[in-house]
Design a protein around this motif. Structure first.
Motif, PDB file in Angstrom:
ATOM      1  N   GLY A 103       0.812  -1.212   0.000  1.00 18.00           N
ATOM      2  CA  GLY A 103       0.000   0.000   0.000  1.00 18.00           C
ATOM      3  C   GLY A 103       0.844   1.259   0.000  1.00 18.00           C
ATOM      4  N   THR A 104       0.200   2.394   0.262  1.00 19.14           N
ATOM      5  CA  THR A 104       0.922   3.663   0.247  1.00 19.14           C
ATOM      6  C   THR A 104       1.227   4.094   1.683  1.00 19.14           C
ATOM      7  OG1 THR A 104      -1.158   4.858   0.178  1.00 19.14           O
ATOM      8  CG2 THR A 104      -0.107   4.460  -1.917  1.00 19.14           C
ATOM      9  N   PRO A 105       2.359   4.772   1.882  1.00 17.51           N
ATOM     10  CA  PRO A 105       2.758   5.197   3.230  1.00 17.51           C
ATOM     11  C   PRO A 105       1.800   6.224   3.838  1.00 17.51           C
ATOM     12  CG  PRO A 105       4.572   5.439   1.658  1.00 17.51           C
ATOM     13  CD  PRO A 105       3.361   5.096   0.865  1.00 17.51           C
ATOM     14  N   SER A 106       2.010   6.501   5.119  1.00 19.26           N
ATOM     15  CA  SER A 106       1.190   7.468   5.867  1.00 19.26           C
ATOM     16  C   SER A 106       1.127   8.835   5.221  1.00 19.26           C
ATOM     17  CB  SER A 106       1.787   7.688   7.265  1.00 19.26           C
ATOM     18  OG  SER A 106       1.806   6.528   8.012  1.00 19.26           O
ATOM     19  N   SER A 107       2.215   9.219   4.560  1.00 14.26           N
ATOM     20  CA  SER A 107       2.274  10.540   3.941  1.00 14.26           C
ATOM     21  C   SER A 107       3.249  10.459   2.775  1.00 14.26           C
ATOM     22  CB  SER A 107       2.774  11.585   4.956  1.00 14.26           C
ATOM     23  OG  SER A 107       4.161  11.419   5.202  1.00 14.26           O
ATOM     24  N   PRO A 108       3.198  11.451   1.861  1.00 17.87           N
ATOM     25  CA  PRO A 108       4.285  11.526   0.889  1.00 17.87           C
ATOM     26  C   PRO A 108       5.607  11.642   1.665  1.00 17.87           C
ATOM     27  CG  PRO A 108       2.547  13.097   0.361  1.00 17.87           C
ATOM     28  CD  PRO A 108       2.239  12.555   1.721  1.00 17.87           C
ATOM     29  N   ILE A 109       6.689  11.177   1.086  1.00 17.21           N
ATOM     30  CA  ILE A 109       7.984  11.241   1.772  1.00 17.21           C
ATOM     31  C   ILE A 109       8.726  12.478   1.279  1.00 17.21           C
ATOM     32  CG2 ILE A 109      10.214  10.078   2.047  1.00 17.21           C
ATOM     33  CD1 ILE A 109       8.644   7.423   1.976  1.00 17.21           C
ATOM     34  N   SER A 110       9.097  13.340   2.214  1.00 16.69           N
ATOM     35  CA  SER A 110       9.858  14.538   1.844  1.00 16.69           C
ATOM     36  C   SER A 110      11.337  14.200   1.840  1.00 16.69           C
ATOM     37  CB  SER A 110       9.658  15.660   2.865  1.00 16.69           C
ATOM     38  OG  SER A 110       8.298  15.911   3.052  1.00 16.69           O
ATOM     39  N   ILE A 111      12.033  14.603   0.802  1.00 14.96           N
ATOM     40  CA  ILE A 111      13.490  14.490   0.806  1.00 14.96           C
ATOM     41  C   ILE A 111      14.032  15.868   1.162  1.00 14.96           C
ATOM     42  CG2 ILE A 111      15.559  13.897  -0.499  1.00 14.96           C
ATOM     43  CD1 ILE A 111      13.575  11.548  -0.089  1.00 14.96           C
ATOM     44  N   LEU A 112      14.720  15.924   2.293  1.00 10.52           N
ATOM     45  CA  LEU A 112      15.252  17.185   2.804  1.00 10.52           C
ATOM     46  C   LEU A 112      16.768  17.141   2.692  1.00 10.52           C
ATOM     47  CD1 LEU A 112      13.118  17.146   6.090  1.00 10.52           C
ATOM     48  CD2 LEU A 112      12.582  18.362   3.971  1.00 10.52           C
ATOM     49  N   GLU A 113      17.329  18.225   2.203  1.00 10.08           N
ATOM     50  CA  GLU A 113      18.795  18.254   2.090  1.00 10.08           C
ATOM     51  C   GLU A 113      19.377  19.188   3.118  1.00 10.08           C
ATOM     52  OE1 GLU A 113      19.612  17.167  -2.591  1.00 10.08           O
ATOM     53  OE2 GLU A 113      19.597  19.267  -1.975  1.00 10.08           O
ATOM     54  N   HIS A 114      20.577  18.802   3.543  1.00  9.45           N
ATOM     55  CA  HIS A 114      21.233  19.488   4.646  1.00  9.45           C
ATOM     56  C   HIS A 114      22.727  19.366   4.362  1.00  9.45           C
ATOM     57  CE1 HIS A 114      21.922  20.586   8.777  1.00  9.45           C
ATOM     58  NE2 HIS A 114      22.527  19.458   9.050  1.00  9.45           N
ATOM     59  N   PRO A 115      23.485  20.459   4.397  1.00 10.17           N
ATOM     60  CA  PRO A 115      24.911  20.308   4.100  1.00 10.17           C
ATOM     61  C   PRO A 115      25.616  19.485   5.181  1.00 10.17           C
ATOM     62  CG  PRO A 115      24.378  22.604   4.634  1.00 10.17           C
ATOM     63  CD  PRO A 115      23.098  21.847   4.689  1.00 10.17           C
ATOM     64  N   SER A 116      26.425  18.533   4.779  1.00  7.32           N
ATOM     65  CA  SER A 116      27.201  17.750   5.748  1.00  7.32           C
ATOM     66  C   SER A 116      28.105  18.687   6.540  1.00  7.32           C
ATOM     67  CB  SER A 116      28.065  16.720   5.011  1.00  7.32           C
ATOM     68  OG  SER A 116      29.143  16.335   5.843  1.00  7.32           O
ATOM     69  N   PRO A 117      28.102  18.609   7.870  1.00  6.01           N
ATOM     70  CA  PRO A 117      28.974  19.478   8.662  1.00  6.01           C
ATOM     71  C   PRO A 117      30.448  19.234   8.345  1.00  6.01           C
ATOM     72  CG  PRO A 117      27.473  18.230  10.080  1.00  6.01           C
ATOM     73  CD  PRO A 117      27.310  17.690   8.698  1.00  6.01           C
ATOM     74  N   ALA A 118      30.769  18.056   7.819  1.00  3.45           N
ATOM     75  CA  ALA A 118      32.175  17.745   7.533  1.00  3.45           C
ATOM     76  C   ALA A 118      32.599  18.251   6.151  1.00  3.45           C
ATOM     77  CB  ALA A 118      32.406  16.244   7.641  1.00  3.45           C
ATOM     78  N   THR A 119      31.800  17.961   5.137  1.00  2.47           N
ATOM     79  CA  THR A 119      32.244  18.241   3.761  1.00  2.47           C
ATOM     80  C   THR A 119      31.481  19.363   3.088  1.00  2.47           C
ATOM     81  OG1 THR A 119      30.651  16.691   2.823  1.00  2.47           O
ATOM     82  CG2 THR A 119      32.776  15.763   3.485  1.00  2.47           C
ATOM     83  N   GLY A 120      30.357  19.776   3.644  1.00  2.47           N
ATOM     84  CA  GLY A 120      29.529  20.789   3.001  1.00  2.47           C
ATOM     85  C   GLY A 120      28.649  20.233   1.884  1.00  2.47           C
ATOM     86  N   LYS A 121      28.883  18.993   1.537  1.00  2.00           N
ATOM     87  CA  LYS A 121      28.099  18.331   0.474  1.00  2.00           C
ATOM     88  C   LYS A 121      26.673  18.075   0.974  1.00  2.00           C
ATOM     89  CE  LYS A 121      28.337  13.708  -1.426  1.00  2.00           C
ATOM     90  NZ  LYS A 121      28.398  12.560  -0.604  1.00  2.00           N
ATOM     91  N   PRO A 122      25.646  18.323   0.141  1.00  2.00           N
ATOM     92  CA  PRO A 122      24.288  18.105   0.657  1.00  2.00           C
ATOM     93  C   PRO A 122      24.003  16.625   0.943  1.00  2.00           C
ATOM     94  CG  PRO A 122      24.229  18.892  -1.625  1.00  2.00           C
ATOM     95  CD  PRO A 122      25.667  18.803  -1.242  1.00  2.00           C
ATOM     96  N   ILE A 123      23.477  16.357   2.116  1.00  2.62           N
ATOM     97  CA  ILE A 123      23.115  14.997   2.517  1.00  2.62           C
ATOM     98  C   ILE A 123      21.591  14.928   2.538  1.00  2.62           C
ATOM     99  CG2 ILE A 123      23.202  13.305   4.388  1.00  2.62           C
ATOM    100  CD1 ILE A 123      25.946  13.720   3.364  1.00  2.62           C
ATOM    101  N   PRO A 124      21.003  13.975   1.826  1.00  6.79           N
ATOM    102  CA  PRO A 124      19.546  13.874   1.838  1.00  6.79           C
ATOM    103  C   PRO A 124      19.024  13.048   3.017  1.00  6.79           C
ATOM    104  CG  PRO A 124      20.454  12.318   0.257  1.00  6.79           C
ATOM    105  CD  PRO A 124      21.629  12.999   0.911  1.00  6.79           C
ATOM    106  N   ILE A 125      17.898  13.483   3.548  1.00  8.65           N
ATOM    107  CA  ILE A 125      17.210  12.787   4.633  1.00  8.65           C
ATOM    108  C   ILE A 125      15.774  12.555   4.159  1.00  8.65           C
ATOM    109  CG2 ILE A 125      16.343  13.034   7.018  1.00  8.65           C
ATOM    110  CD1 ILE A 125      19.353  13.202   6.968  1.00  8.65           C
ATOM    111  N   ALA A 126      15.251  11.355   4.387  1.00  9.40           N
ATOM    112  CA  ALA A 126      13.843  11.106   4.065  1.00  9.40           C
ATOM    113  C   ALA A 126      13.014  11.383   5.311  1.00  9.40           C
ATOM    114  CB  ALA A 126      13.654   9.660   3.618  1.00  9.40           C
TER     115      ALA A 126
END
Ligand code: ADE
Length: 287
Positions: A39-62
């Motif tokens: 079935g389908t999840p409770s909600s659409p899944i948001s992909i949120l990006e956040h710069p890695s504190p170490a490299t500055g590269k964006p890290i995605p979080i679901a």
């Protein structure tokens, strides 16, 4: 509009509970509507990006809202299998799950946080609770229902915020009840006699399904009430919501610190869930 696809694998997820419907300091990169064989999840899944504190590269979080975008799903209506399967299909191997809980112990005060290490199952067996059925047989170990490696990181982050008003209990046993009604006083006292620390309606089957899917899973609990065993007022929904709202800033800060730490080390796939690889020899069917 926000894109509805995301091409990179996502290793880390947050399941937000009552009161945690979003995260600050993250950029919304995509909103995914995923369907799964369950079935389908409770909600659409948001992909949120956040710069890695170490490299500055964006890290995605679901980010997934357990009770739906508008808190429309009661605990027994949550599509847990779809939630876990959808996250796994994105590549998630590490889940931080948040939950509002009632306190069963005097020293766990409303607005305190608990990093639980055990669960007592008081659900009624009416929620779909396994991926293994219909000819596919599997048995996972569940002696330690949470991931100790992840728990250590969560505790360290929680303690780092103690100066900012976060009170943290390093261990605890969650009693997970069926609900949606709260407990009777006799039940509440029984759970105390069993050594329960806190009570909620959401830890199961979520934690079991995450284990079956070979994902490292840790819940962070925030106490919102003393259930009904204490001489203070019995739990009610307004009380839960009021404490959640009043402490939401701390909750978001706590989850944010954990994500910083996880993305610093890019723990997602490489480290945390490695020891779970192959534990479930049939997990290929869902992963
Ligand atoms: N969630 C928050 N408070 C609770 C309580 N007292 N019992 C069950 N679930 C809860």
């Amino acid at each position: 509009g926000v894109p509805n696809t995301y091409s990179e694998p996502v290793h880390i997820a947050v399941i937000g509970g009552t009161g945690i419907q979003s995260l600050a300091n993250f950029t919304l990169a995509a909103t995914l509507s995923i369907s799964t064989p369950w079935g389908t999840p409770s909600s659409p899944i948001s992909i949120l990006e956040h710069p890695s504190p170490a490299t500055g590269k964006p890290i995605p979080i679901a980010f997934l809202s357990r009770h739906g975008l508008h808190h429309e799903l009661a605990p027994h209506e949550i599509p847990n299998r779809a939630n876990i399967a959808a996250l796994r299909s994105l590549g998630v191997r590490t889940i931080i799950a948040f939950s509002a809980v009632g306190s069963l112990q005097e020293e766990i005060r409303p607005r305190d946080f608990v990093v639980p290490d055990q669960i007592i199952d008081r659900t009624k067996g009416i929620r779909p609770f396994t991926f293994f059925e219909g000819g596919m047989v599997g048995h996972v170990g569940f002696g330690d229902p949470f991931d100790e490696g992840l728990a250590k990181i969560v505790r360290k982050c929680g303690h780092s915020l103690e100066g900012e008003g976060v009170r943290l209990h390093d261990r605890g046993t969650i009693v997970c009840m069926e609900g949606p009604q709260f407990s009777t006083r006799a039940e509440s006292n029984l759970y105390r006699s069993w050594g329960g620390s806190v009570i909620n309606m959401s830890a199961l089957p979520e934690a079991k399904l995450a284990r079956e899917a070979e994902m490292a899973y840790q819940m962070i609990c925030m106490a919102t009430d003393y259930d009904c065993w204490h001489e203070t007022e019995d739990v009610n929904v307004e009380m839960v919501m009021a404490h959640m709202k009043a402490n939401a800033e701390n909750a978001r800060r706590f989850v944010g610190a954990v994500l910083d730490e996880l993305s610093k080390e890019e723990h997602g796939e490489q480290v945390l869930a490695k020891h779970l690889d192959g534990q479930m020899k049939f997990a290929g069917a869902i992963t």
